[in-house]
Write an enzyme that holds these catalytic residues in place. Structure first.
Site, PDB file in Angstrom:
ATOM      1  N   ARG A 258       0.832  -1.196   0.000  1.00  0.00           N
ATOM      2  CA  ARG A 258       0.000   0.000   0.000  1.00  0.00           C
ATOM      3  C   ARG A 258       0.871   1.252   0.000  1.00  0.00           C
ATOM      4  O   ARG A 258       1.834   1.342   0.754  1.00  0.00           O
ATOM      5  CB  ARG A 258      -0.920  -0.011   1.230  1.00  0.00           C
ATOM      6  CG  ARG A 258      -1.798  -1.248   1.191  1.00  0.00           C
ATOM      7  CD  ARG A 258      -2.840  -1.282   2.277  1.00  0.00           C
ATOM      8  NE  ARG A 258      -3.599  -2.526   2.141  1.00  0.00           N
ATOM      9  CZ  ARG A 258      -4.581  -2.897   2.951  1.00  0.00           C
ATOM     10  NH1 ARG A 258      -4.927  -2.103   3.971  1.00  0.00           N
ATOM     11  NH2 ARG A 258      -5.222  -4.025   2.757  1.00  0.00           N
ATOM     12  N   ARG A 273       1.437   1.175  10.287  1.00  0.00           N
ATOM     13  CA  ARG A 273       1.045   1.551   8.931  1.00  0.00           C
ATOM     14  C   ARG A 273       2.285   1.503   8.053  1.00  0.00           C
ATOM     15  O   ARG A 273       3.158   2.353   8.161  1.00  0.00           O
ATOM     16  CB  ARG A 273       0.448   2.965   8.946  1.00  0.00           C
ATOM     17  CG  ARG A 273      -0.216   3.401   7.663  1.00  0.00           C
ATOM     18  CD  ARG A 273      -0.726   4.830   7.780  1.00  0.00           C
ATOM     19  NE  ARG A 273      -1.810   4.978   8.732  1.00  0.00           N
ATOM     20  CZ  ARG A 273      -3.098   4.800   8.425  1.00  0.00           C
ATOM     21  NH1 ARG A 273      -3.443   4.499   7.205  1.00  0.00           N
ATOM     22  NH2 ARG A 273      -4.024   4.940   9.348  1.00  0.00           N
ATOM     23  N   GLU A 345      -7.504  -1.128  14.377  1.00  0.00           N
ATOM     24  CA  GLU A 345      -8.010  -2.189  13.501  1.00  0.00           C
ATOM     25  C   GLU A 345      -7.020  -3.345  13.348  1.00  0.00           C
ATOM     26  O   GLU A 345      -5.864  -3.152  12.998  1.00  0.00           O
ATOM     27  CB  GLU A 345      -8.308  -1.601  12.108  1.00  0.00           C
ATOM     28  CG  GLU A 345      -8.774  -2.660  11.124  1.00  0.00           C
ATOM     29  CD  GLU A 345      -8.999  -2.111   9.707  1.00  0.00           C
ATOM     30  OE1 GLU A 345      -9.424  -0.938   9.589  1.00  0.00           O
ATOM     31  OE2 GLU A 345      -8.749  -2.853   8.747  1.00  0.00           O
ATOM     32  N   SER A 348     -10.788  -6.956   9.422  1.00  0.00           N
ATOM     33  CA  SER A 348     -11.877  -6.275   8.755  1.00  0.00           C
ATOM     34  C   SER A 348     -12.563  -7.305   7.875  1.00  0.00           C
ATOM     35  O   SER A 348     -11.908  -7.976   7.100  1.00  0.00           O
ATOM     36  CB  SER A 348     -11.312  -5.140   7.905  1.00  0.00           C
ATOM     37  OG  SER A 348     -12.357  -4.467   7.245  1.00  0.00           O
ATOM     38  N   ARG A 385       0.443  -6.443  11.493  1.00  0.00           N
ATOM     39  CA  ARG A 385       0.084  -5.463  12.528  1.00  0.00           C
ATOM     40  C   ARG A 385      -0.241  -6.136  13.867  1.00  0.00           C
ATOM     41  O   ARG A 385      -0.086  -5.516  14.930  1.00  0.00           O
ATOM     42  CB  ARG A 385      -1.113  -4.638  12.061  1.00  0.00           C
ATOM     43  CG  ARG A 385      -1.415  -3.472  12.976  1.00  0.00           C
ATOM     44  CD  ARG A 385      -2.675  -2.730  12.574  1.00  0.00           C
ATOM     45  NE  ARG A 385      -2.437  -1.698  11.585  1.00  0.00           N
ATOM     46  CZ  ARG A 385      -3.393  -0.884  11.119  1.00  0.00           C
ATOM     47  NH1 ARG A 385      -4.634  -1.004  11.562  1.00  0.00           N
ATOM     48  NH2 ARG A 385      -3.103   0.031  10.230  1.00  0.00           N
TER      49      ARG A 385
END
Length: 420
Positions: A258, A273, A345, A348, A385
């Site tokens: 990403r 992140r 988070e 998801s 994460r």
RNA sequence: GGAGGAUUCGCCUAGUGGCCGAGGGCGCACGCUUGGAAAGCGUGUAUAGGGCAACCUAUCGGGGGUUCAAAUCCCCCAUCCUCCGCCA
């Protein structure tokens, strides 16, 4: 992609959905208008074409002057057909383009509003009381020789890192545990391509041209996936599945990429992140009428994983405006991060209903043997994460970290000890 | 990177300008036959869109062209196979 026929029959459903997302309602009328015009253009092309075909047949039977006369008329007709076809195609392309920009119709049960309008469905466990000042995952990662951010930056730049030693072992163990759970639940384990063609990216609901999150390889017209959801959604593209095989469940392990454009200054510290991480993702193809139940199943498998790492977390029902292009409903599980004093988070899970499958043309045969568009769903089982949550929640005063029981066989250690 | 070959209805295959959305075989479904099964016989068997009934239109790897008319002729691209080169 939403279904035009459904839209024609019940345009208010899309209007309501757009309202819930806080997006433009007028697109409904534009769609209906374009659709109407395209259909009439198509109809006139089709009748002209039918005439041309039958005329063509009489040409081959005729001869002499009669043939010449027919040829002249046929020639004229051919030009008309060409023009009518071009018009129909033009309108079709316009319609497609507009259709591509319309997000999925949200589940009416999803909370309305934007990012902050989520609803907390459940909170599991309570944050631990520390009798010492807890270290954040960066500090712990360094102490344990588990995360090397400096060298990640040296080699690849900001938001890159090396997992080394117990860090690498922790990730492998965690993802293997996820794979094992998935296999036991009947998922087909998959290791997927991370580079995909534009139509796969587009079909999954990501805009190759506009999406700032996507890494591109223009030389080859390939795109790095941000999640194996993309590859797994494309896996059955252009296929008609056997209904008796549904639901088809896959667990994909891949690196995810990403660009994190527009998130400058957010989570700059550590591995919360990053540009590249690993993930085990559940992906399910099922009948649309079963998709809500399937969604809850995926959520339960996520809860099962979270229970194994023994951290406090909560489940939120994401608001319509924060669902993204493809999802009709989305549940996030957020793990407690002690040094941030908040939930972040970790998983998801989205119910994309027929949205992705319609774009990718994934269908199945119903009882009457008619092809129907499938529904697709996805959900996280574990990611890089998670290491943050594990390190921070299970740390001890001396900087060591207790490995959660379920994870021990996969990591091969009971406690991660500082290396310095 | 170069040369050659291939790509048709789930699979195999026929098809070199109109009678081809497309024949045959296999598979599959249903029916007949049978005590039951196999064999045999018969029928059916792509997808999408439009009217949503008859029917019409599109699609023979993808795109473009020639032609009144293209699975069939021409051009470009993709994928696969073979050989050569290159790299390891």
């Amino acid at each position: 992609m939403i279904d035009l026929r459904t839209l024609r029959e019940d345009p208010d459903r899309l209007r309501a959905s757009q309202r819930a997302r806080g997006e433009d309602e007028s697109v409904v009328d534009s769609l209906l208008d374009l659709d109407e015009r395209r259909r009439s253009a198509l109809a006139s092309f089709e009748s002209l074409r039918a005439e041309q075909k039958s005329l063509g047949k009489s040409v081959s039977k005729a001869s002499g002057e009669e043939k010449q006369a027919l040829l002249d008329r046929a020639k004229e007709l051919a030009a008309q057909v060409k023009a009518a076809e071009a018009e129909a195609e033009k309108l079709g392309a316009e319609l497609d383009e507009l259709l591509q920009t319309v997000p999925n119709i949200v589940d009416p049960e999803a909370p309305h509003g934007g990012e902050d309008d989520y609803v907390v469905l459940e909170t599991v466990g309570t944050p631990r009381e520390f009798d010492f000042e807890p270290r954040d995952h960066v500090e712990l990662g360094e102490l344990l020789g588990a995360i090397d951010l400096d060298r990640g930056a040296k080699v690849s730049g900001a938001r890159f890192y090396f997992l080394r030693g117990v860090g690498a072992r922790l990730q492998l163990g965690l993802l293997n545990m996820a794979m094992q759970q998935a296999i036991e639940a009947g998922f087909v384990p998959m290791i997927t391509p991370v580079l995909v063609k534009p139509e796969t990216m587009q079909g999954t609901g990501f805009h190759v041209a506009h999406d700032k999150e996507i890494y591109r390889l223009p030389e080859d017209d390939l795109y790095l996936v941000g999640t194996s959801e993309v590859s797994l959604a494309g896996y059955h593209a252009d296929e008609i599945l056997d209904a008796k095989d549904l639901p088809l469940r896959y667990a994909g392990w891949s690196s995810c990429f990403r660009r994190e454009a527009g998130s400058y200054g957010k989570d700059t510290r550590g591995i919360i992140r990053v540009h590249q991480f690993d993930k085990v993702e559940m992906f399910s193809y099922c009948r649309p009428e079963d998709s809500r139940e399937e969604h809850l199943r995926l959520l339960n498998w996520e809860k099962e994983m979270l229970a194994k790492i023994e951290i406090p977390y909560r489940i939120i029902d994401t608001a319509a405006g924060d669902l993204g292009m493809s999802a009709a409903r989305k549940f996030d599980c957020e793990g407690w991060i002690p040094t941030q004093g908040r939930y972040r988070e970790l998983t998801s899970t989205s119910n994309c209903t027929e949205f992705q499958a319609r774009r990718l043309s994934v269908r199945y045969r119903d009882k009457d043997g008619r092809p129907q568009t499938a529904a697709t769903l996805n959900g996280t089982l574990a990611t890089t994460r998670w290491i943050v949550a594990i390190l921070e929640n299970h740390q001890q005063k001396d900087g060591s970290v207790v490995v959660p029981k379920a994870l021990r066989p996969y990591v091969g250690l009971d406690v991660l000890e500082p290396v310095k």
